[in-house]
Design an enzyme around this catalytic site. Structure first.
Site, PDB file in Angstrom:
ATOM      1  N   ARG A 102      38.837  60.714  41.570  1.00 14.53           N
ATOM      2  CA  ARG A 102      39.383  60.232  40.301  1.00 14.53           C
ATOM      3  C   ARG A 102      39.225  61.233  39.152  1.00 14.53           C
ATOM      4  NH1 ARG A 102      36.097  58.907  36.365  1.00 14.53           N
ATOM      5  NH2 ARG A 102      33.860  58.703  36.750  1.00 14.53           N
TER       6      ARG A 102
ATOM      7  N   TYR B  61      41.438  40.287  40.957  1.00 18.18           N
ATOM      8  CA  TYR B  61      40.959  40.319  39.575  1.00 18.18           C
ATOM      9  C   TYR B  61      41.355  39.040  38.836  1.00 18.18           C
ATOM     10  CZ  TYR B  61      40.553  45.344  40.575  1.00 18.18           C
ATOM     11  OH  TYR B  61      40.236  46.558  41.133  1.00 18.18           O
TER      12      TYR B  61
ATOM     13  N   LYS C  61      35.345  52.539  28.695  1.00 14.92           N
ATOM     14  CA  LYS C  61      36.086  53.660  28.133  1.00 14.92           C
ATOM     15  C   LYS C  61      36.779  54.451  29.258  1.00 14.92           C
ATOM     16  CE  LYS C  61      33.465  56.785  29.890  1.00 14.92           C
ATOM     17  NZ  LYS C  61      34.036  57.769  30.841  1.00 14.92           N
TER      18      LYS C  61
ATOM     19  N   SER D  58      37.418  41.980  43.155  1.00 15.25           N
ATOM     20  CA  SER D  58      37.863  43.245  43.708  1.00 15.25           C
ATOM     21  C   SER D  58      39.253  43.042  44.295  1.00 15.25           C
ATOM     22  CB  SER D  58      36.892  43.725  44.794  1.00 15.25           C
ATOM     23  OG  SER D  58      37.384  44.885  45.455  1.00 15.25           O
ATOM     24  N   ARG D  59      39.927  44.141  44.566  1.00 11.08           N
ATOM     25  CA  ARG D  59      41.219  44.030  45.244  1.00 11.08           C
ATOM     26  C   ARG D  59      41.040  43.680  46.718  1.00 11.08           C
ATOM     27  NH1 ARG D  59      43.648  49.712  43.344  1.00 11.08           N
ATOM     28  NH2 ARG D  59      41.459  50.220  43.778  1.00 11.08           N
TER      29      ARG D  59
ATOM     30  N   HIS E  17      43.026  49.731  32.859  1.00  8.68           N
ATOM     31  CA  HIS E  17      42.307  49.041  31.797  1.00  8.68           C
ATOM     32  C   HIS E  17      43.199  48.126  30.962  1.00  8.68           C
ATOM     33  CE1 HIS E  17      38.658  52.027  31.625  1.00  8.68           C
ATOM     34  NE2 HIS E  17      38.770  51.386  32.783  1.00  8.68           N
TER      35      HIS E  17
ATOM     36  N   ALA F 267      30.806  49.727  37.655  1.00  2.00           N
ATOM     37  CA  ALA F 267      30.634  48.273  37.699  1.00  2.00           C
ATOM     38  C   ALA F 267      29.247  47.916  38.219  1.00  2.00           C
ATOM     39  CB  ALA F 267      31.710  47.647  38.580  1.00  2.00           C
ATOM     40  N   ARG F 268      28.780  48.660  39.204  1.00  3.54           N
ATOM     41  CA  ARG F 268      27.438  48.432  39.728  1.00  3.54           C
ATOM     42  C   ARG F 268      26.368  48.773  38.691  1.00  3.54           C
ATOM     43  NH1 ARG F 268      26.419  47.644  45.040  1.00  3.54           N
ATOM     44  NH2 ARG F 268      28.265  47.263  46.334  1.00  3.54           N
TER      45      ARG F 268
END
Length: 339
Positions: free
Chosen positions: A167, A60, A99, A36-37, A81, A16-17
Protein backbone atom coordinates in the site's frame (compact mmCIF):
# COMPACT_ATOMS: atom_id res chain seq x y z
CA UNK A 1 -24.96 9.62 26.76
CA UNK A 2 -23.90 6.76 29.06
CA UNK A 3 -20.39 6.68 30.49
CA UNK A 4 -19.62 3.70 28.26
CA UNK A 5 -18.65 4.41 24.64
CA UNK A 6 -19.27 1.46 22.32
CA UNK A 7 -16.84 1.31 19.41
CA UNK A 8 -17.18 -0.40 16.08
CA UNK A 9 -14.08 -0.85 13.94
CA UNK A 10 -14.12 -1.00 10.16
CA UNK A 11 -11.05 -2.77 8.82
CA UNK A 12 -8.86 -5.47 10.34
CA UNK A 13 -5.37 -4.40 9.27
CA UNK A 14 -2.40 -3.22 11.28
CA UNK A 15 -3.78 0.19 12.22
CA UNK A 16 -7.19 -1.21 13.16
CA UNK A 17 -5.45 -3.66 15.47
CA UNK A 18 -3.40 -0.86 17.00
CA UNK A 19 -6.57 1.09 17.70
CA UNK A 20 -8.35 -1.94 19.16
CA UNK A 21 -5.36 -2.50 21.44
CA UNK A 22 -5.53 1.15 22.54
CA UNK A 23 -9.18 0.82 23.49
CA UNK A 24 -8.02 -1.46 26.31
CA UNK A 25 -6.21 1.59 27.76
CA UNK A 26 -9.18 3.93 27.22
CA UNK A 27 -11.46 4.40 30.26
CA UNK A 28 -15.09 3.70 29.40
CA UNK A 29 -14.33 2.39 25.92
CA UNK A 30 -15.82 -0.91 24.80
CA UNK A 31 -15.02 -2.69 21.56
CA UNK A 32 -18.52 -3.69 20.43
CA UNK A 33 -18.11 -4.76 16.79
CA UNK A 34 -15.65 -5.27 13.96
CA UNK A 35 -16.28 -5.48 10.25
CA UNK A 36 -14.18 -6.84 7.40
CA UNK A 37 -14.77 -7.63 3.76
CA UNK A 38 -14.14 -11.28 4.73
CA UNK A 39 -15.86 -13.05 7.59
CA UNK A 40 -12.80 -15.14 8.40
CA UNK A 41 -10.75 -11.97 8.89
CA UNK A 42 -13.41 -10.45 11.15
CA UNK A 43 -13.60 -13.63 13.23
CA UNK A 44 -9.81 -13.81 13.58
CA UNK A 45 -9.74 -10.17 14.70
CA UNK A 46 -12.57 -10.80 17.14
CA UNK A 47 -10.81 -13.81 18.61
CA UNK A 48 -7.71 -11.73 19.27
CA UNK A 49 -9.73 -9.05 21.09
CA UNK A 50 -12.24 -11.23 22.97
CA UNK A 51 -15.18 -10.26 20.78
CA UNK A 52 -18.01 -12.79 20.51
CA UNK A 53 -18.67 -14.15 17.04
CA UNK A 54 -22.01 -12.33 16.89
CA UNK A 55 -20.10 -9.01 17.02
CA UNK A 56 -17.90 -9.91 14.05
CA UNK A 57 -19.26 -9.05 10.63
CA UNK A 58 -18.28 -9.96 7.09
CA UNK A 59 -19.15 -6.51 5.78
CA UNK A 60 -18.58 -2.91 6.77
CA UNK A 61 -22.27 -2.07 6.37
CA UNK A 62 -23.26 -4.34 9.24
CA UNK A 63 -21.06 -2.38 11.62
CA UNK A 64 -22.54 0.90 10.37
CA UNK A 65 -26.03 -0.44 11.04
CA UNK A 66 -25.34 -2.25 14.33
CA UNK A 67 -27.64 -1.05 17.12
CA UNK A 68 -25.06 -1.45 19.90
CA UNK A 69 -22.37 0.78 18.29
CA UNK A 70 -22.04 4.48 19.19
CA UNK A 71 -19.04 5.42 17.08
CA UNK A 72 -17.20 3.84 14.16
CA UNK A 73 -13.43 3.94 13.75
CA UNK A 74 -12.43 3.76 10.10
CA UNK A 75 -9.11 1.99 9.60
CA UNK A 76 -9.45 0.95 5.96
CA UNK A 77 -7.04 1.92 3.11
CA UNK A 78 -6.94 5.61 2.24
CA UNK A 79 -9.16 5.56 -0.89
CA UNK A 80 -12.00 3.94 1.09
CA UNK A 81 -12.19 6.53 3.85
CA UNK A 82 -14.78 8.81 2.25
CA UNK A 83 -17.03 5.96 1.17
CA UNK A 84 -16.81 4.25 4.55
CA UNK A 85 -17.36 7.47 6.52
CA UNK A 86 -20.45 8.30 4.48
CA UNK A 87 -21.75 4.77 5.00
CA UNK A 88 -21.27 5.00 8.79
CA UNK A 89 -22.87 8.44 8.97
CA UNK A 90 -25.85 7.21 6.97
CA UNK A 91 -26.14 4.46 9.56
CA UNK A 92 -26.50 7.16 12.21
CA UNK A 93 -23.07 6.59 13.74
CA UNK A 94 -20.49 9.05 14.99
CA UNK A 95 -17.20 8.65 13.11
CA UNK A 96 -13.49 8.75 13.90
CA UNK A 97 -11.77 8.55 10.51
CA UNK A 98 -8.12 7.63 10.17
CA UNK A 99 -5.76 9.97 8.34
CA UNK A 100 -5.60 11.01 5.60
CA UNK A 101 -9.21 11.95 6.25
CA UNK A 102 -10.00 11.44 2.57
CA UNK A 103 -8.06 11.42 -0.69
CA UNK A 104 -8.77 15.08 -1.47
CA UNK A 105 -10.66 18.12 -0.24
CA UNK A 106 -13.66 17.49 -2.48
CA UNK A 107 -14.26 14.13 -0.81
CA UNK A 108 -13.72 15.67 2.62
CA UNK A 109 -16.33 18.34 1.94
CA UNK A 110 -18.85 15.62 1.10
CA UNK A 111 -18.21 13.78 4.36
CA UNK A 112 -18.27 16.91 6.53
CA UNK A 113 -21.46 18.19 4.88
CA UNK A 114 -23.21 14.90 5.61
CA UNK A 115 -22.10 14.84 9.26
CA UNK A 116 -23.26 18.41 9.76
CA UNK A 117 -26.61 17.80 8.07
CA UNK A 118 -27.22 14.76 10.27
CA UNK A 119 -25.81 16.46 13.38
CA UNK A 120 -23.42 13.57 14.01
CA UNK A 121 -19.97 13.72 15.59
CA UNK A 122 -17.06 13.47 13.13
CA UNK A 123 -13.33 13.72 13.81
CA UNK A 124 -10.10 13.13 11.93
CA UNK A 125 -7.91 10.59 13.74
CA UNK A 126 -4.80 12.77 13.69
CA UNK A 127 -3.49 11.14 16.84
CA UNK A 128 -0.58 13.54 17.41
CA UNK A 129 -3.07 16.31 18.19
CA UNK A 130 -4.02 14.66 21.44
CA UNK A 131 -0.62 13.67 22.88
CA UNK A 132 0.54 15.14 26.22
CA UNK A 133 3.85 16.16 24.60
CA UNK A 134 2.00 18.37 22.13
CA UNK A 135 -0.03 19.90 24.95
CA UNK A 136 3.21 20.75 26.78
CA UNK A 137 4.75 22.33 23.67
CA UNK A 138 1.67 24.51 23.20
CA UNK A 139 1.80 25.48 26.89
CA UNK A 140 5.44 26.53 26.59
CA UNK A 141 4.70 28.55 23.44
CA UNK A 142 1.74 30.26 25.13
CA UNK A 143 3.88 31.11 28.18
CA UNK A 144 6.21 33.23 26.02
CA UNK A 145 9.28 31.37 27.25
CA UNK A 146 10.75 30.95 23.73
CA UNK A 147 9.40 34.30 22.56
CA UNK A 148 7.19 34.66 19.53
CA UNK A 149 7.24 31.36 17.60
CA UNK A 150 8.65 32.05 14.13
CA UNK A 151 9.62 28.69 12.68
CA UNK A 152 8.76 25.00 12.86
CA UNK A 153 10.97 22.30 11.39
CA UNK A 154 9.65 18.75 11.26
CA UNK A 155 10.53 15.55 9.44
CA UNK A 156 9.08 12.07 9.30
CA UNK A 157 10.75 9.30 7.36
CA UNK A 158 11.57 5.62 7.41
CA UNK A 159 12.93 3.10 4.94
CA UNK A 160 10.11 1.09 3.42
CA UNK A 161 11.55 -2.23 2.28
CA UNK A 162 8.38 -3.33 0.47
CA UNK A 163 7.43 -4.42 -3.03
CA UNK A 164 5.49 -2.28 -5.46
CA UNK A 165 2.15 -3.88 -4.57
CA UNK A 166 2.39 -2.79 -0.95
CA UNK A 167 0.00 0.00 0.00
CA UNK A 168 2.89 2.42 0.61
CA UNK A 169 3.86 2.27 -3.07
CA UNK A 170 0.56 1.34 -4.69
CA UNK A 171 -1.26 4.35 -6.19
CA UNK A 172 -4.55 2.41 -6.17
CA UNK A 173 -4.28 2.27 -2.37
CA UNK A 174 -3.32 5.93 -1.97
CA UNK A 175 0.38 5.14 -1.61
CA UNK A 176 3.21 7.63 -1.26
CA UNK A 177 5.09 9.44 1.47
CA UNK A 178 2.92 12.56 1.54
CA UNK A 179 -0.44 11.07 2.50
CA UNK A 180 1.07 8.46 4.79
CA UNK A 181 3.77 10.50 6.56
CA UNK A 182 3.86 14.11 5.34
CA UNK A 183 0.44 14.76 6.75
CA UNK A 184 1.88 14.52 10.29
CA UNK A 185 4.35 17.43 10.10
CA UNK A 186 1.81 19.42 8.07
CA UNK A 187 -0.93 19.01 10.65
CA UNK A 188 1.22 19.69 13.70
CA UNK A 189 2.87 22.71 12.06
CA UNK A 190 -0.57 24.23 11.49
CA UNK A 191 -1.57 23.33 15.04
CA UNK A 192 1.46 25.19 16.43
CA UNK A 193 1.80 28.16 14.06
CA UNK A 194 -1.74 28.57 12.77
CA UNK A 195 -3.51 28.31 9.40
CA UNK A 196 -1.43 27.85 6.25
CA UNK A 197 -1.38 30.83 3.86
CA UNK A 198 0.76 29.26 1.11
CA UNK A 199 2.96 26.27 0.36
CA UNK A 200 5.84 25.37 -1.96
CA UNK A 201 6.78 21.73 -2.49
CA UNK A 202 9.27 19.47 -4.26
CA UNK A 203 9.22 15.69 -4.50
CA UNK A 204 10.93 12.60 -5.82
CA UNK A 205 8.46 10.39 -7.65
CA UNK A 206 9.14 6.66 -7.60
CA UNK A 207 8.68 3.92 -10.17
CA UNK A 208 5.02 3.33 -9.29
CA UNK A 209 4.08 6.99 -9.76
CA UNK A 210 3.77 7.96 -6.09
CA UNK A 211 6.08 10.24 -4.13
CA UNK A 212 8.84 8.51 -2.21
CA UNK A 213 10.18 11.77 -0.76
CA UNK A 214 8.52 15.16 -0.45
CA UNK A 215 9.61 18.43 1.11
CA UNK A 216 7.44 21.51 1.58
CA UNK A 217 7.71 24.98 3.06
CA UNK A 218 4.64 26.58 4.63
CA UNK A 219 3.94 30.24 5.27
CA UNK A 220 1.40 30.75 8.05
CA UNK A 221 -1.30 33.40 8.10
CA UNK A 222 -0.22 34.83 11.45
CA UNK A 223 3.44 34.99 10.41
CA UNK A 224 6.15 32.38 10.64
CA UNK A 225 7.25 29.50 8.43
CA UNK A 226 7.48 25.74 8.64
CA UNK A 227 9.99 23.53 6.85
CA UNK A 228 8.71 19.96 6.58
CA UNK A 229 9.76 16.73 4.90
CA UNK A 230 8.71 13.12 4.61
CA UNK A 231 10.30 10.04 3.11
CA UNK A 232 9.79 6.32 2.67
CA UNK A 233 13.40 5.99 1.49
CA UNK A 234 15.30 7.47 4.43
CA UNK A 235 15.28 6.90 8.17
CA UNK A 236 15.07 10.49 9.40
CA UNK A 237 15.31 11.72 13.02
CA UNK A 238 11.54 12.42 13.06
CA UNK A 239 12.01 15.38 15.36
CA UNK A 240 10.09 18.62 15.58
CA UNK A 241 11.46 21.98 16.72
CA UNK A 242 9.58 25.22 17.33
CA UNK A 243 11.88 28.25 17.39
CA UNK A 244 11.26 31.77 18.62
CA UNK A 245 13.43 34.81 19.24
CA UNK A 246 14.22 33.67 22.81
CA UNK A 247 14.91 29.99 22.20
CA UNK A 248 13.40 26.77 20.97
CA UNK A 249 11.50 23.72 22.16
CA UNK A 250 12.15 20.32 20.61
CA UNK A 251 10.03 17.17 20.62
CA UNK A 252 12.74 14.56 20.98
CA UNK A 253 13.42 11.20 19.31
CA UNK A 254 10.19 10.66 17.33
CA UNK A 255 7.88 13.65 17.69
CA UNK A 256 4.72 11.59 17.16
CA UNK A 257 5.57 9.55 20.27
CA UNK A 258 7.97 11.86 22.10
CA UNK A 259 8.97 10.60 25.56
CA UNK A 260 10.30 14.07 26.40
CA UNK A 261 10.72 17.60 25.14
CA UNK A 262 13.74 19.89 25.49
CA UNK A 263 13.75 23.66 25.97
CA UNK A 264 16.87 25.69 25.11
CA UNK A 265 17.01 29.46 25.62
CA UNK A 266 19.36 32.20 24.37
CA UNK A 267 20.60 32.81 27.91
CA UNK A 268 22.23 29.38 27.82
CA UNK A 269 19.77 27.60 30.07
CA UNK A 270 18.12 24.36 29.02
CA UNK A 271 15.95 21.67 30.51
CA UNK A 272 14.28 18.41 29.54
CA UNK A 273 10.65 17.75 30.41
CA UNK A 274 9.43 14.13 30.52
CA UNK A 275 6.10 13.69 28.74
CA UNK A 276 3.82 10.70 29.38
CA UNK A 277 3.03 8.30 26.59
CA UNK A 278 0.48 5.61 27.39
CA UNK A 279 0.33 2.33 25.53
CA UNK A 280 0.71 2.73 21.77
CA UNK A 281 -0.53 6.33 21.76
CA UNK A 282 -3.88 5.79 20.07
CA UNK A 283 -5.74 5.87 23.36
CA UNK A 284 -5.45 9.65 23.50
CA UNK A 285 -7.57 10.16 20.38
CA UNK A 286 -10.10 7.60 21.64
CA UNK A 287 -10.33 9.51 24.93
CA UNK A 288 -10.92 12.77 23.07
CA UNK A 289 -13.60 11.29 20.82
CA UNK A 290 -15.30 9.74 23.84
CA UNK A 291 -15.19 13.03 25.73
CA UNK A 292 -16.78 14.86 22.80
CA UNK A 293 -19.55 12.28 22.51
CA UNK A 294 -20.33 12.45 26.22
CA UNK A 295 -20.45 16.26 26.11
CA UNK A 296 -22.68 16.29 23.04
CA UNK A 297 -20.09 17.94 20.79
CA UNK A 298 -20.27 17.43 17.03
CA UNK A 299 -16.55 18.01 16.48
CA UNK A 300 -13.37 18.22 18.51
CA UNK A 301 -11.93 21.65 19.34
CA UNK A 302 -8.47 20.07 18.94
CA UNK A 303 -9.15 18.93 15.37
CA UNK A 304 -12.00 21.11 14.06
CA UNK A 305 -13.61 20.01 10.81
CA UNK A 306 -12.86 23.34 9.12
CA UNK A 307 -9.17 22.75 9.84
CA UNK A 308 -9.37 19.22 8.46
CA UNK A 309 -10.87 20.70 5.26
CA UNK A 310 -8.19 23.40 5.08
CA UNK A 311 -5.36 20.89 5.48
CA UNK A 312 -6.88 18.61 2.82
CA UNK A 313 -6.76 21.67 0.57
CA UNK A 314 -3.06 22.17 1.36
CA UNK A 315 -2.40 18.51 0.52
CA UNK A 316 -4.23 19.01 -2.78
CA UNK A 317 -2.01 22.00 -3.56
CA UNK A 318 1.16 20.08 -2.69
CA UNK A 319 0.07 17.20 -4.90
CA UNK A 320 -0.66 19.58 -7.75
CA UNK A 321 2.81 21.07 -7.44
CA UNK A 322 4.58 17.70 -7.41
CA UNK A 323 2.36 16.07 -10.02
CA UNK A 324 0.85 13.41 -7.76
CA UNK A 325 -2.57 12.20 -8.92
CA UNK A 326 -4.94 9.50 -7.72
CA UNK A 327 -8.06 7.94 -9.21
CA UNK A 328 -10.20 9.81 -6.68
CA UNK A 329 -9.16 13.11 -8.23
CA UNK A 330 -11.06 12.22 -11.41
CA UNK A 331 -13.99 10.45 -9.73
CA UNK A 332 -17.31 12.17 -9.19
CA UNK A 333 -19.70 11.54 -6.36
CA UNK A 334 -23.39 11.17 -7.00
CA UNK A 335 -25.43 14.37 -6.78
CA UNK A 336 -26.36 15.90 -3.47
CA UNK A 337 -29.65 14.05 -3.27
CA UNK A 338 -27.74 10.82 -2.76
CA UNK A 339 -26.01 12.23 0.29
Amino acid sequence: MADEVRWGIIGTGKIARAFATALKDTPGAVLAAVGSRRMDSALAFGADFALPDRACFGSYEEVANAMDVDIVYIGTPHPMHAENAIMALKGGKAVLCEKPFTMNKREAEQVVALARSKKLFLMEAMWTRYLPAVDEVRRIIASGEIGKPRQVSADFGFTAAVDNDHRLLNPELGGGALLDLGIYPLSIAAYLLGPVASVQAQAEIGATGVDVQTGFVLKHEGGGMSVCSCSIQARTPAELTVSGDLGHVRMNTMFHRAPSISVSLVDGTSRTVPTPYAGNGYAYEAVEAGRCLKEGLLESPRMPLDETLALMGVLDTIREQIGLRYAADAARWADGADI
